[in-house]
Scaffold this motif. Structure first.
Motif, PDB file in Angstrom:
ATOM      1  N   TYR A 129      45.434  31.387  33.839  1.00  0.00           N
ATOM      2  CA  TYR A 129      44.103  30.783  33.837  1.00  0.00           C
ATOM      3  C   TYR A 129      43.244  31.377  34.941  1.00  0.00           C
ATOM      4  O   TYR A 129      42.041  31.615  34.754  1.00  0.00           O
ATOM      5  N   VAL A 130      43.844  31.612  36.093  1.00  0.00           N
ATOM      6  CA  VAL A 130      43.120  32.308  37.160  1.00  0.00           C
ATOM      7  C   VAL A 130      42.748  33.708  36.696  1.00  0.00           C
ATOM      8  O   VAL A 130      41.623  34.184  36.943  1.00  0.00           O
ATOM      9  N   ARG A 131      43.667  34.371  36.026  1.00  0.00           N
ATOM     10  CA  ARG A 131      43.372  35.727  35.577  1.00  0.00           C
ATOM     11  C   ARG A 131      42.166  35.743  34.644  1.00  0.00           C
ATOM     12  O   ARG A 131      41.327  36.640  34.703  1.00  0.00           O
ATOM     13  N   LYS A 132      42.065  34.757  33.785  1.00  0.00           N
ATOM     14  CA  LYS A 132      40.920  34.683  32.873  1.00  0.00           C
ATOM     15  C   LYS A 132      39.614  34.638  33.667  1.00  0.00           C
ATOM     16  O   LYS A 132      38.644  35.353  33.362  1.00  0.00           O
ATOM     17  N   VAL A 133      39.587  33.823  34.708  1.00  0.00           N
ATOM     18  CA  VAL A 133      38.397  33.733  35.561  1.00  0.00           C
ATOM     19  C   VAL A 133      38.150  35.047  36.290  1.00  0.00           C
ATOM     20  O   VAL A 133      37.013  35.519  36.392  1.00  0.00           O
ATOM     21  N   MET A 134      39.222  35.660  36.789  1.00  0.00           N
ATOM     22  CA  MET A 134      39.067  36.924  37.503  1.00  0.00           C
ATOM     23  C   MET A 134      38.517  38.012  36.586  1.00  0.00           C
ATOM     24  O   MET A 134      37.669  38.824  36.997  1.00  0.00           O
ATOM     25  N   VAL A 135      38.968  38.055  35.332  1.00  0.00           N
ATOM     26  CA  VAL A 135      38.433  39.036  34.387  1.00  0.00           C
ATOM     27  C   VAL A 135      36.946  38.798  34.165  1.00  0.00           C
ATOM     28  O   VAL A 135      36.146  39.750  34.133  1.00  0.00           O
ATOM     29  N   VAL A 136      36.547  37.545  34.033  1.00  0.00           N
ATOM     30  CA  VAL A 136      35.119  37.239  33.877  1.00  0.00           C
ATOM     31  C   VAL A 136      34.340  37.684  35.118  1.00  0.00           C
ATOM     32  O   VAL A 136      33.245  38.252  34.997  1.00  0.00           O
ATOM     33  N   LEU A 137      34.889  37.447  36.301  1.00  0.00           N
ATOM     34  CA  LEU A 137      34.218  37.910  37.522  1.00  0.00           C
ATOM     35  C   LEU A 137      34.031  39.421  37.501  1.00  0.00           C
ATOM     36  O   LEU A 137      32.951  39.933  37.844  1.00  0.00           O
ATOM     37  N   TYR A 138      35.074  40.160  37.120  1.00  0.00           N
ATOM     38  CA  TYR A 138      34.966  41.619  37.028  1.00  0.00           C
ATOM     39  C   TYR A 138      33.929  42.026  35.989  1.00  0.00           C
ATOM     40  O   TYR A 138      33.070  42.884  36.241  1.00  0.00           O
ATOM     41  N   GLU A 139      34.024  41.440  34.809  1.00  0.00           N
ATOM     42  CA  GLU A 139      33.167  41.870  33.711  1.00  0.00           C
ATOM     43  C   GLU A 139      31.698  41.528  33.939  1.00  0.00           C
ATOM     44  O   GLU A 139      30.812  42.187  33.379  1.00  0.00           O
ATOM     45  N   THR A 140      31.413  40.517  34.753  1.00  0.00           N
ATOM     46  CA  THR A 140      30.026  40.101  34.987  1.00  0.00           C
ATOM     47  C   THR A 140      29.495  40.557  36.343  1.00  0.00           C
ATOM     48  O   THR A 140      28.379  40.205  36.727  1.00  0.00           O
ATOM     49  N   GLY A 141      30.280  41.329  37.088  1.00  0.00           N
ATOM     50  CA  GLY A 141      29.812  41.873  38.351  1.00  0.00           C
ATOM     51  C   GLY A 141      29.631  40.846  39.459  1.00  0.00           C
ATOM     52  O   GLY A 141      28.788  41.028  40.347  1.00  0.00           O
ATOM     53  N   GLN A 142      30.452  39.790  39.445  1.00  0.00           N
ATOM     54  CA  GLN A 142      30.295  38.736  40.447  1.00  0.00           C
ATOM     55  C   GLN A 142      31.471  38.649  41.419  1.00  0.00           C
ATOM     56  O   GLN A 142      31.562  37.701  42.196  1.00  0.00           O
ATOM     57  N   LEU A 143      32.352  39.621  41.396  1.00  0.00           N
ATOM     58  CA  LEU A 143      33.554  39.542  42.209  1.00  0.00           C
ATOM     59  C   LEU A 143      33.234  39.394  43.695  1.00  0.00           C
ATOM     60  O   LEU A 143      33.893  38.632  44.416  1.00  0.00           O
ATOM     61  N   GLU A 144      32.209  40.097  44.172  1.00  0.00           N
ATOM     62  CA  GLU A 144      31.873  40.043  45.591  1.00  0.00           C
ATOM     63  C   GLU A 144      31.222  38.724  45.998  1.00  0.00           C
ATOM     64  O   GLU A 144      31.045  38.464  47.192  1.00  0.00           O
ATOM     65  N   ASP A 145      30.881  37.901  45.036  1.00  0.00           N
ATOM     66  CA  ASP A 145      30.275  36.602  45.335  1.00  0.00           C
ATOM     67  C   ASP A 145      31.307  35.522  45.591  1.00  0.00           C
ATOM     68  O   ASP A 145      30.948  34.380  45.890  1.00  0.00           O
ATOM     69  N   VAL A 146      32.588  35.875  45.472  1.00  0.00           N
ATOM     70  CA  VAL A 146      33.662  34.882  45.541  1.00  0.00           C
ATOM     71  C   VAL A 146      34.693  35.299  46.586  1.00  0.00           C
ATOM     72  O   VAL A 146      35.093  36.464  46.648  1.00  0.00           O
ATOM     73  N   THR A 147      35.106  34.347  47.399  1.00  0.00           N
ATOM     74  CA  THR A 147      36.234  34.525  48.314  1.00  0.00           C
ATOM     75  C   THR A 147      37.466  33.910  47.670  1.00  0.00           C
ATOM     76  O   THR A 147      37.417  32.778  47.178  1.00  0.00           O
ATOM     77  N   LEU A 148      38.561  34.651  47.668  1.00  0.00           N
ATOM     78  CA  LEU A 148      39.793  34.149  47.064  1.00  0.00           C
ATOM     79  C   LEU A 148      40.610  33.371  48.084  1.00  0.00           C
ATOM     80  O   LEU A 148      40.841  33.842  49.199  1.00  0.00           O
ATOM     81  N   GLU A 149      41.020  32.184  47.695  1.00  0.00           N
ATOM     82  CA  GLU A 149      41.831  31.316  48.550  1.00  0.00           C
ATOM     83  C   GLU A 149      43.168  31.081  47.848  1.00  0.00           C
ATOM     84  O   GLU A 149      43.233  30.373  46.839  1.00  0.00           O
TER      85      GLU A 149
END
Length: 202
Positions: A11-31
């Motif tokens: 389920y986390v991976r699904k969110v991470m793929v969306v972050l990659y695909e939408t260019g928002q990865l740098e907007d999120v800190t991973l905890e």
């Protein structure tokens, strides 16, 4: 924003793929957040009372959970169109539910083997979960290849991450048997940069 995550969670991976695909990865800190249904991570209940990852903490609103809610939020935030309108939109939601259902069944199989004492495990329960996965894969193979092969949406992402998790935990059961079209689609989808970048540790 802060994303509470585990690197092996589908389920986390699904969110991470969306972050990659939408260019928002740098907007999120991973905890990093570890735990099991029997022993949730200490203090995590304050972020998600269900004590499940992923959870997305925002500076301007409530913490969001589960993965479907987070993916919908990220899509709207980026105006990415991963939830199309009209007839395809309903298909996308159905595919997302199918992918998540495959993941649910695969996780229950994993938990049965890892968390339940050996003498209390039920082979019939595990087989019933696998039957759900087999039925879903057969339906995807027979009915959904055209949609899966179309423009990227969250239905495809959910199915791709689900099949990846089945490979990760239950590869020997062979979901590809009799599902040649689905296997071919997945082989291509798994090569996307977002999928390669979010693969769980071996």
């Amino acid at each position: 924003m802060k994303l509470y995550h585990s690197p092996t969670s589908p389920y986390v991976r699904k969110v991470m793929v969306v972050l990659y695909e939408t260019g928002q990865l740098e907007d999120v800190t991973l905890e990093a957040t570890s735990g099991t249904p029997l022993a949730p991570a200490a203090g995590f209940v304050a972020k998600n009372p269900l004590t499940k990852v992923p959870a997305l903490e925002r500076p301007d609103g409530c913490t969001l959970y589960d993965s479907r809610v987070i993916c919908r939020f990220l899509d709207a935030r980026a105006k990415a169109g991963l939830y199309p309108q009209g007839a395809r939109g309903w298909e996308t939601l159905t595919l997302e539910a199918t992918g998540d259902g495959i993941t649910d069944a695969a996780l229950l199989m994993t938990y049965e083997a890892r968390l339940r004492p050996e003498g209390q495990r039920m082979d019939a329960f595990v087989d019933a979960q696998w039957a759900k996965i087999e039925n879903a894969c057969a339906a995807l193979n027979a009915r959904w290849i055209s949609h899966l092969s179309g423009p990227l949406d969250t239905g495809q992402i959910a199915v791709g991450c689900a099949l990846a998790y089945v490979d990760f935990r239950h590869e020997a059961r062979g979901w590809r048997n009799g599902n040649d079209a689905l296997a071919a689609w997945y082989a291509g989808f798994a090569e996307r940069e977002s999928m390669r970048a979010t693969a769980p540790p071996a």
